[in-house]
Design an enzyme around this catalytic site. Structure first.
Site, PDB file in Angstrom:
ATOM      1  CE  LYS A  88     -35.036 -19.231  96.177  1.00  0.00           C
ATOM      2  NZ  LYS A  88     -33.869 -20.214  96.962  1.00  0.00           N
ATOM      3  N   GLY A 190     -19.061 -22.930  92.357  1.00  0.00           N
ATOM      4  CA  GLY A 190     -19.549 -21.731  93.135  1.00  0.00           C
ATOM      5  C   GLY A 190     -19.251 -22.040  94.575  1.00  0.00           C
TER       6      GLY A 190
HETATM    7  P1  NAD Z   1     -23.146 -19.814  92.764  1.00  0.00           P
HETATM    8  O1  NAD Z   1     -23.564 -18.842  91.995  1.00  0.00           O
HETATM    9  O2  NAD Z   1     -22.009 -19.602  93.855  1.00  0.00           O
HETATM   10  O3  NAD Z   1     -22.246 -20.866  91.837  1.00  0.00           O
HETATM   11  C1  NAD Z   1     -22.714 -21.629  90.663  1.00  0.00           C
HETATM   12  C2  NAD Z   1     -21.278 -21.953  89.937  1.00  0.00           C
HETATM   13  O4  NAD Z   1     -21.821 -22.689  88.713  1.00  0.00           O
HETATM   14  C3  NAD Z   1     -20.811 -20.695  89.315  1.00  0.00           C
HETATM   15  O5  NAD Z   1     -19.471 -20.797  89.506  1.00  0.00           O
HETATM   16  C4  NAD Z   1     -20.987 -20.524  87.760  1.00  0.00           C
HETATM   17  O6  NAD Z   1     -20.003 -20.171  87.011  1.00  0.00           O
HETATM   18  C5  NAD Z   1     -21.358 -22.257  87.490  1.00  0.00           C
HETATM   19  N1  NAD Z   1     -22.016 -22.408  86.259  1.00  0.00           N
HETATM   20  C6  NAD Z   1     -23.244 -21.846  85.976  1.00  0.00           C
HETATM   21  N2  NAD Z   1     -23.659 -22.413  84.811  1.00  0.00           N
HETATM   22  C7  NAD Z   1     -22.921 -23.480  84.518  1.00  0.00           C
HETATM   23  C8  NAD Z   1     -22.723 -24.664  83.760  1.00  0.00           C
HETATM   24  N3  NAD Z   1     -23.698 -24.546  82.523  1.00  0.00           N
HETATM   25  N4  NAD Z   1     -21.881 -25.377  83.800  1.00  0.00           N
HETATM   26  C9  NAD Z   1     -20.613 -25.259  84.534  1.00  0.00           C
HETATM   27  N5  NAD Z   1     -20.728 -24.622  85.458  1.00  0.00           N
HETATM   28  C10 NAD Z   1     -21.751 -23.539  85.436  1.00  0.00           C
HETATM   29  O7  NAD Z   1     -24.250 -20.816  93.474  1.00  0.00           O
HETATM   30  P2  NAD Z   1     -24.187 -21.626  94.658  1.00  0.00           P
HETATM   31  O8  NAD Z   1     -24.545 -20.927  95.974  1.00  0.00           O
HETATM   32  O9  NAD Z   1     -22.907 -22.359  94.850  1.00  0.00           O
HETATM   33  O10 NAD Z   1     -25.593 -22.801  94.450  1.00  0.00           O
HETATM   34  C11 NAD Z   1     -25.195 -23.677  93.290  1.00  0.00           C
HETATM   35  C12 NAD Z   1     -26.612 -24.475  93.222  1.00  0.00           C
HETATM   36  O11 NAD Z   1     -27.048 -24.818  94.498  1.00  0.00           O
HETATM   37  C13 NAD Z   1     -27.708 -23.362  92.889  1.00  0.00           C
HETATM   38  O12 NAD Z   1     -28.551 -24.059  91.892  1.00  0.00           O
HETATM   39  C14 NAD Z   1     -28.368 -22.828  94.079  1.00  0.00           C
HETATM   40  O13 NAD Z   1     -29.747 -22.421  93.833  1.00  0.00           O
HETATM   41  C15 NAD Z   1     -28.207 -24.157  94.695  1.00  0.00           C
HETATM   42  N6  NAD Z   1     -28.298 -24.221  96.397  1.00  0.00           N
HETATM   43  C16 NAD Z   1     -27.401 -23.502  96.834  1.00  0.00           C
HETATM   44  C17 NAD Z   1     -27.756 -23.171  98.150  1.00  0.00           C
HETATM   45  C18 NAD Z   1     -26.755 -22.313  99.108  1.00  0.00           C
HETATM   46  O14 NAD Z   1     -26.760 -22.466 100.059  1.00  0.00           O
HETATM   47  N7  NAD Z   1     -25.975 -21.667  98.222  1.00  0.00           N
HETATM   48  C19 NAD Z   1     -28.675 -23.872  99.132  1.00  0.00           C
HETATM   49  C20 NAD Z   1     -29.582 -24.892  98.271  1.00  0.00           C
HETATM   50  C21 NAD Z   1     -29.303 -25.013  96.964  1.00  0.00           C
END
Ligand code: NAD
Length: 356
Positions: A88, A190
């Site tokens: 990462k 998100g």
């Molecule tokens: P993203 O940044 O698009 O969305 C995250 C959302 O969470 C944002 O809308 C933000 O406003 C919200 N947020 C942040 N803090 C918050 C809180 N305290 N309470 C409520 N909402 C809050 O990220 P994503 O791509 O949707 O990923 C979400 C999670 O899943 C992350 O932890 C990421 O590491 C994990 N993840 C994502 C993927 C992927 O394919 N995108 C794959 C594996 C894991």
């Protein structure tokens, strides 16, 4: 011992417990790049993992994050039967105000110097257009744009994998894997959370949603008839499934006693602040779907791109998470261990070459 020796020893001591192979500090003063690449384990293949751009409070916070995330990638790839290792990277900065083309190119040069030991993909703050920029300097990128025959944004595949996993959880707890009439509380709307909400709404679930961005909550209200929940109240929602899709570490000593769900299944990485919490959840009769098992959809989708990307085939592979999670639940039951421990046993057996 002088101060520099102490810093070096601290760093080696940080790497040793989880067995990190290599941690690189990457700098480019001209563009302002400050980045860390952590390669945790390459015994199953090259370390593939996203690059996160985040305004960390301190160097230590950035280092801890990249090390925890890279270890999770090793376990995710191993449990998902992929020929990949875990790595990462993080760029220290605010992606909305500090990211530049020059910074991405400088970072990509550091990736290229690793000659394929690390393959970079999207993560929070880094999207497909940024990967396109990095491609100008290095071929060691994944999650390329679909117009180039790549797999594009991994988030929809991650959401699909979590959705399939929730079905396995429902079957485990209620004996049927239908969402009809089930209540799901989603933290974070998100890229993954919103796509997941859409699938759940279409499958008949009642949704409760929280996000820092009120616009996203309003949008989910209009599109999916979801009830908005503010801040920490999301933990208290009386529901069948709580889906953390925002941040890591949100199941902790403070939040655990607020939970009023039967199942925890979400996309966020490293949801448990400590491993002891997995046993506490077990005692509370809350079924925990280990995060790195169920959020592997994006990685599986990207992995398909390394050969020849076919979306139908990729999504079929993602749906196999359902069976993998059932196997984790079965082992946990048989051994009377937490589901987190059972998932680790599957991953570690593969890392030791004891599983196919
Ligand atoms: P993203 O940044 O698009 O969305 C995250 C959302 O969470 C944002 O809308 C933000 O406003 C919200 N947020 C942040 N803090 C918050 C809180 N305290 N309470 C409520 N909402 C809050 O990220 P994503 O791509 O949707 O990923 C979400 C999670 O899943 C992350 O932890 C990421 O590491 C994990 N993840 C994502 C993927 C992927 O394919 N995108 C794959 C594996 C894991």
């Amino acid at each position: 011992m002088n101060n520099q020796d102490k810093i070096a020893i601290d760093l080696f001591e940080k790497m040793a417990p989880d067995g990190h192979e290599q941690v690189l500090f990457c700098s480019d003063p001209a563009s302002g790049l400050k980045a860390i690449i952590a390669i945790h384990n390459t015994s199953l293949g090259p370390a593939l993992g996203g690059c996160r751009m985040w305004p960390y409070q301190s160097f230590d916070a950035a280092l801890s994050d990249v090390m925890r995330l890279s270890r999770a990638m090793t376990y995710k790839a191993a449990v998902s039967h992929l020929s990949l290792g875990g790595g990462k990277s993080v760029i220290w900065g605010d992606s909305r105000t500090e990211k530049s083309k020059e910074m991405l190119l400088a970072f990509a040069q550091h990736v290229d110097a690793l000659s394929g030991r690390y393959i970079v993909a999207e993560d929070v703050g880094i999207g497909v257009p940024d990967i396109e920029v990095m491609q100008k300097v290095t071929s060691h990128v994944a999650g390329k744009p679909t117009k180039q025959g790549g797999s594009g944004d991994p988030s929809p595949a991650t959401a699909y994998g979590v959705f399939c996993s929730m079905r396995a959880c429902l079957e485990e707890v209620y004996g049927v894997d239908s969402f009809e009439g089930k209540r799901v509380a989603i933290q974070g709307l998100g890229k993954v959370g919103f796509a997941l909400a859409k699938r759940l709404h279409e499958a008949g679930a009642k949704l409760y949603v929280s996000d820092m961005d009120p616009e996203l909550m309003a949008k989910a209200g209009r599109a999916f008839d979801a009830d908005p929940i503010h801040g920490h109240e999301i933990y208290r929602v009386d529901c069948d499934i709580f889906a953390p899709c925002a941040l890591g570490g949100i199941i902790n000593e403070r939040s655990i006693s607020s939970l009023s769900c039967r199942i925890i299944a979400g996309a966020a990485n490293n949801q448990l602040a400590s491993s002891a919490l997995a046993e506490q959840l077990m005692d509370m009769d809350i079924l925990y779907a280990p995060d790195y098992v169920i959020n592997a959809g994006g990685l599986i989708n990207i992995y398909e791109e390394l050969n020849h990307y076919d979306e139908t085939q990729a999504y079929k592979r993602v749906s196999e998470i359902y069976g993998r999670l059932k196997a984790v639940f079965a082992l946990a039951k048989k051994e009377d261990i937490s589901t987190a421990e059972a998932a680790d046993q599957f991953a570690e057996a593969r890392l030791k070459g004891e599983a196919s």
